[in-house]
Design a protein around this motif. Structure first.
Motif, PDB file in Angstrom:
ATOM      1  N   LYS A 161       2.564 -32.396  55.403  1.00 57.75           N
ATOM      2  CA  LYS A 161       2.506 -31.007  55.830  1.00 57.75           C
ATOM      3  C   LYS A 161       3.787 -30.309  55.401  1.00 57.75           C
ATOM      4  CE  LYS A 161       1.957 -32.005  60.187  1.00 57.75           C
ATOM      5  NZ  LYS A 161       1.788 -31.816  61.634  1.00 57.75           N
ATOM      6  N   GLY A 162       3.755 -28.983  55.396  1.00 54.71           N
ATOM      7  CA  GLY A 162       4.945 -28.204  55.101  1.00 54.71           C
ATOM      8  C   GLY A 162       4.902 -27.600  53.718  1.00 54.71           C
ATOM      9  N   VAL A 163       6.076 -27.160  53.274  1.00 53.77           N
ATOM     10  CA  VAL A 163       6.189 -26.482  51.988  1.00 53.77           C
ATOM     11  C   VAL A 163       6.152 -27.496  50.849  1.00 53.77           C
ATOM     12  CG1 VAL A 163       7.658 -25.037  50.532  1.00 53.77           C
ATOM     13  CG2 VAL A 163       7.497 -24.576  52.983  1.00 53.77           C
ATOM     14  N   HIS A 164       5.332 -27.198  49.865  1.00 48.93           N
ATOM     15  CA  HIS A 164       5.258 -27.989  48.634  1.00 48.93           C
ATOM     16  C   HIS A 164       5.691 -27.076  47.496  1.00 48.93           C
ATOM     17  CE1 HIS A 164       2.999 -31.614  50.021  1.00 48.93           C
ATOM     18  NE2 HIS A 164       2.806 -30.798  51.041  1.00 48.93           N
ATOM     19  N   HIS A 165       6.712 -27.501  46.769  1.00 49.61           N
ATOM     20  CA  HIS A 165       7.176 -26.732  45.609  1.00 49.61           C
ATOM     21  C   HIS A 165       6.406 -27.240  44.400  1.00 49.61           C
ATOM     22  CE1 HIS A 165       9.825 -24.182  43.325  1.00 49.61           C
ATOM     23  NE2 HIS A 165      10.104 -25.187  42.515  1.00 49.61           N
ATOM     24  N   ILE A 166       5.469 -26.423  43.930  1.00 50.66           N
ATOM     25  CA  ILE A 166       4.608 -26.785  42.812  1.00 50.66           C
ATOM     26  C   ILE A 166       5.211 -26.219  41.528  1.00 50.66           C
ATOM     27  CG2 ILE A 166       2.287 -26.610  41.831  1.00 50.66           C
ATOM     28  CD1 ILE A 166       2.482 -28.232  44.490  1.00 50.66           C
ATOM     29  N   VAL A 167       5.362 -27.077  40.523  1.00 47.43           N
ATOM     30  CA  VAL A 167       5.910 -26.665  39.233  1.00 47.43           C
ATOM     31  C   VAL A 167       4.926 -27.080  38.146  1.00 47.43           C
ATOM     32  CG1 VAL A 167       7.796 -26.949  37.575  1.00 47.43           C
ATOM     33  CG2 VAL A 167       8.291 -26.914  40.027  1.00 47.43           C
ATOM     34  N   ILE A 185      -3.027 -22.042  43.201  1.00 44.20           N
ATOM     35  CA  ILE A 185      -3.207 -23.247  44.009  1.00 44.20           C
ATOM     36  C   ILE A 185      -4.334 -22.953  44.977  1.00 44.20           C
ATOM     37  CG2 ILE A 185      -2.112 -24.848  45.618  1.00 44.20           C
ATOM     38  CD1 ILE A 185       0.607 -23.735  44.433  1.00 44.20           C
ATOM     39  N   SER A 186      -5.301 -23.851  45.042  1.00 41.45           N
ATOM     40  CA  SER A 186      -6.411 -23.638  45.966  1.00 41.45           C
ATOM     41  C   SER A 186      -6.593 -24.865  46.831  1.00 41.45           C
ATOM     42  CB  SER A 186      -7.696 -23.318  45.205  1.00 41.45           C
ATOM     43  OG  SER A 186      -8.045 -24.400  44.363  1.00 41.45           O
ATOM     44  N   GLY A 187      -7.017 -24.604  48.031  1.00 35.96           N
ATOM     45  CA  GLY A 187      -7.272 -25.647  49.013  1.00 35.96           C
ATOM     46  C   GLY A 187      -7.233 -25.024  50.382  1.00 35.96           C
ATOM     47  N   ASP A 188      -7.817 -25.686  51.332  1.00 36.57           N
ATOM     48  CA  ASP A 188      -7.833 -25.190  52.698  1.00 36.57           C
ATOM     49  C   ASP A 188      -6.519 -25.575  53.354  1.00 36.57           C
ATOM     50  OD1 ASP A 188      -8.208 -24.730  55.408  1.00 36.57           O
ATOM     51  OD2 ASP A 188     -10.314 -25.305  55.351  1.00 36.57           O
ATOM     52  N   ARG A 189      -5.680 -24.596  53.649  1.00 37.09           N
ATOM     53  CA  ARG A 189      -4.359 -24.869  54.232  1.00 37.09           C
ATOM     54  C   ARG A 189      -4.447 -25.670  55.527  1.00 37.09           C
ATOM     55  NH1 ARG A 189      -0.301 -21.510  51.791  1.00 37.09           N
ATOM     56  NH2 ARG A 189      -1.260 -19.928  50.511  1.00 37.09           N
ATOM     57  N   PRO A 219       0.860 -29.504  25.921  1.00 40.83           N
ATOM     58  CA  PRO A 219       0.417 -30.180  27.144  1.00 40.83           C
ATOM     59  C   PRO A 219       1.117 -29.628  28.390  1.00 40.83           C
ATOM     60  CG  PRO A 219       0.920 -31.774  25.437  1.00 40.83           C
ATOM     61  CD  PRO A 219       1.397 -30.446  24.939  1.00 40.83           C
ATOM     62  N   VAL A 220       0.421 -29.693  29.512  1.00 42.62           N
ATOM     63  CA  VAL A 220       0.901 -29.168  30.782  1.00 42.62           C
ATOM     64  C   VAL A 220       1.116 -30.325  31.753  1.00 42.62           C
ATOM     65  CG1 VAL A 220       0.311 -27.679  32.732  1.00 42.62           C
ATOM     66  CG2 VAL A 220      -0.302 -26.986  30.422  1.00 42.62           C
ATOM     67  N   TRP A 221       2.262 -30.314  32.421  1.00 40.92           N
ATOM     68  CA  TRP A 221       2.597 -31.314  33.429  1.00 40.92           C
ATOM     69  C   TRP A 221       2.671 -30.625  34.786  1.00 40.92           C
ATOM     70  CZ3 TRP A 221       3.295 -36.402  31.928  1.00 40.92           C
ATOM     71  CH2 TRP A 221       3.396 -36.619  30.558  1.00 40.92           C
ATOM     72  N   PHE A 222       2.137 -31.263  35.822  1.00 46.72           N
ATOM     73  CA  PHE A 222       2.110 -30.702  37.170  1.00 46.72           C
ATOM     74  C   PHE A 222       2.989 -31.538  38.095  1.00 46.72           C
ATOM     75  CE2 PHE A 222      -1.848 -29.397  35.188  1.00 46.72           C
ATOM     76  CZ  PHE A 222      -2.028 -28.094  35.625  1.00 46.72           C
ATOM     77  N   TYR A 223       3.821 -30.863  38.888  1.00 48.60           N
ATOM     78  CA  TYR A 223       4.727 -31.527  39.831  1.00 48.60           C
ATOM     79  C   TYR A 223       4.510 -30.989  41.243  1.00 48.60           C
ATOM     80  CZ  TYR A 223       7.574 -33.073  35.853  1.00 48.60           C
ATOM     81  OH  TYR A 223       8.025 -33.663  34.698  1.00 48.60           O
ATOM     82  N   ASP A 224       4.648 -31.870  42.216  1.00 51.30           N
ATOM     83  CA  ASP A 224       4.644 -31.518  43.634  1.00 51.30           C
ATOM     84  C   ASP A 224       5.963 -32.018  44.208  1.00 51.30           C
ATOM     85  OD1 ASP A 224       4.271 -31.170  46.360  1.00 51.30           O
ATOM     86  OD2 ASP A 224       2.592 -32.574  46.512  1.00 51.30           O
ATOM     87  N   ASN A 225       6.818 -31.110  44.638  1.00 47.53           N
ATOM     88  CA  ASN A 225       8.138 -31.460  45.190  1.00 47.53           C
ATOM     89  C   ASN A 225       8.909 -32.413  44.279  1.00 47.53           C
ATOM     90  OD1 ASN A 225       7.848 -29.835  47.465  1.00 47.53           O
ATOM     91  ND2 ASN A 225       6.914 -31.471  48.665  1.00 47.53           N
ATOM     92  N   VAL A 277       9.310 -26.221  27.361  1.00 45.09           N
ATOM     93  CA  VAL A 277       9.368 -24.952  26.640  1.00 45.09           C
ATOM     94  C   VAL A 277       8.957 -23.772  27.519  1.00 45.09           C
ATOM     95  CG1 VAL A 277       9.112 -25.962  24.338  1.00 45.09           C
ATOM     96  CG2 VAL A 277       7.078 -25.366  25.659  1.00 45.09           C
ATOM     97  N   SER A 278       8.303 -24.049  28.644  1.00 40.16           N
ATOM     98  CA  SER A 278       7.920 -22.998  29.576  1.00 40.16           C
ATOM     99  C   SER A 278       7.586 -23.639  30.916  1.00 40.16           C
ATOM    100  CB  SER A 278       6.702 -22.239  29.046  1.00 40.16           C
ATOM    101  OG  SER A 278       6.305 -21.228  29.959  1.00 40.16           O
ATOM    102  N   SER A 279       7.872 -22.918  31.979  1.00 39.14           N
ATOM    103  CA  SER A 279       7.508 -23.421  33.300  1.00 39.14           C
ATOM    104  C   SER A 279       7.285 -22.263  34.257  1.00 39.14           C
ATOM    105  CB  SER A 279       8.581 -24.365  33.851  1.00 39.14           C
ATOM    106  OG  SER A 279       9.760 -23.650  34.146  1.00 39.14           O
ATOM    107  N   ILE A 280       6.590 -22.565  35.323  1.00 38.32           N
ATOM    108  CA  ILE A 280       6.335 -21.603  36.386  1.00 38.32           C
ATOM    109  C   ILE A 280       6.256 -22.398  37.675  1.00 38.32           C
ATOM    110  CG2 ILE A 280       3.823 -21.703  36.183  1.00 38.32           C
ATOM    111  CD1 ILE A 280       3.772 -18.649  36.620  1.00 38.32           C
ATOM    112  N   SER A 281       6.610 -21.781  38.804  1.00 39.80           N
ATOM    113  CA  SER A 281       6.562 -22.519  40.066  1.00 39.80           C
ATOM    114  C   SER A 281       6.135 -21.602  41.206  1.00 39.80           C
ATOM    115  CB  SER A 281       7.926 -23.131  40.382  1.00 39.80           C
ATOM    116  OG  SER A 281       8.883 -22.111  40.609  1.00 39.80           O
TER     117      SER A 281
END
Length: 129
Positions: free
Chosen positions: A83-89, A20-24, A42-48, A100-104
């Motif tokens: 702001k705050g914690v974002h759980h990225i999956v 994950i990249s970006g200026d905090r 295919p890859v799916w991206f989730y934020d919270n 079939v596979s995931s990472i967070s």
């Protein structure tokens, strides 16, 4: 005499890394989530828990601009709105839509990023006014 029924293991997709990249502090507009995969699913991206895009990203091998058996890359632009914690999956799904596979990873956003020219409304939303 008993016989053994041996079959080759089924090939499976695997998301091998997440970045994950970006200026905090929210000072730039270039926020990105990227994943490396060992499959072409295919890859799916989730934020919270919310999909970032309605469409999946098809991984490609940067050296070939198409998917290869390993070291494929999928990325998506991301603009956090809180702001705050974002759980990225990141999930890879098969043709039937099954995961079939995931990472967070949890990522802490200190200040909501502002698009150029958004003015004081963006500063107020970010808590800097």
């Amino acid at each position: 005499m008993a016989s053994l029924n041996m079959t080759a293991p089924a090939a499976s997709a695997e998301v091998t890394s997440l970045s994950i990249s970006g200026d905090r502090a929210g000072e730039i507009n270039d926020w990105n989530i990227a994943a490396v995969t060992d499959d072409c699913a295919p890859v799916w991206f989730y934020d919270n828990g919310t999909l970032i895009s309605d469409e999946p990203v098809v991984p490609v091998n940067p050296g070939y601009d198409f998917c290869r058996p390993n070291n494929n890359f999928a990325s998506i632009g991301w603009l956090p709105t809180t702001k705050g914690v974002h759980h990225i999956v990141v999930e890879q799904r098969n043709a039937a839509g099954q995961v079939v596979s995931s990472i967070s990873e949890d990522y802490f956003v200190e200040k909501v990023p502002c698009r150029s020219g958004t003015g004081s409304a963006c500063q107020i939303a970010s808590g800097s006014a």
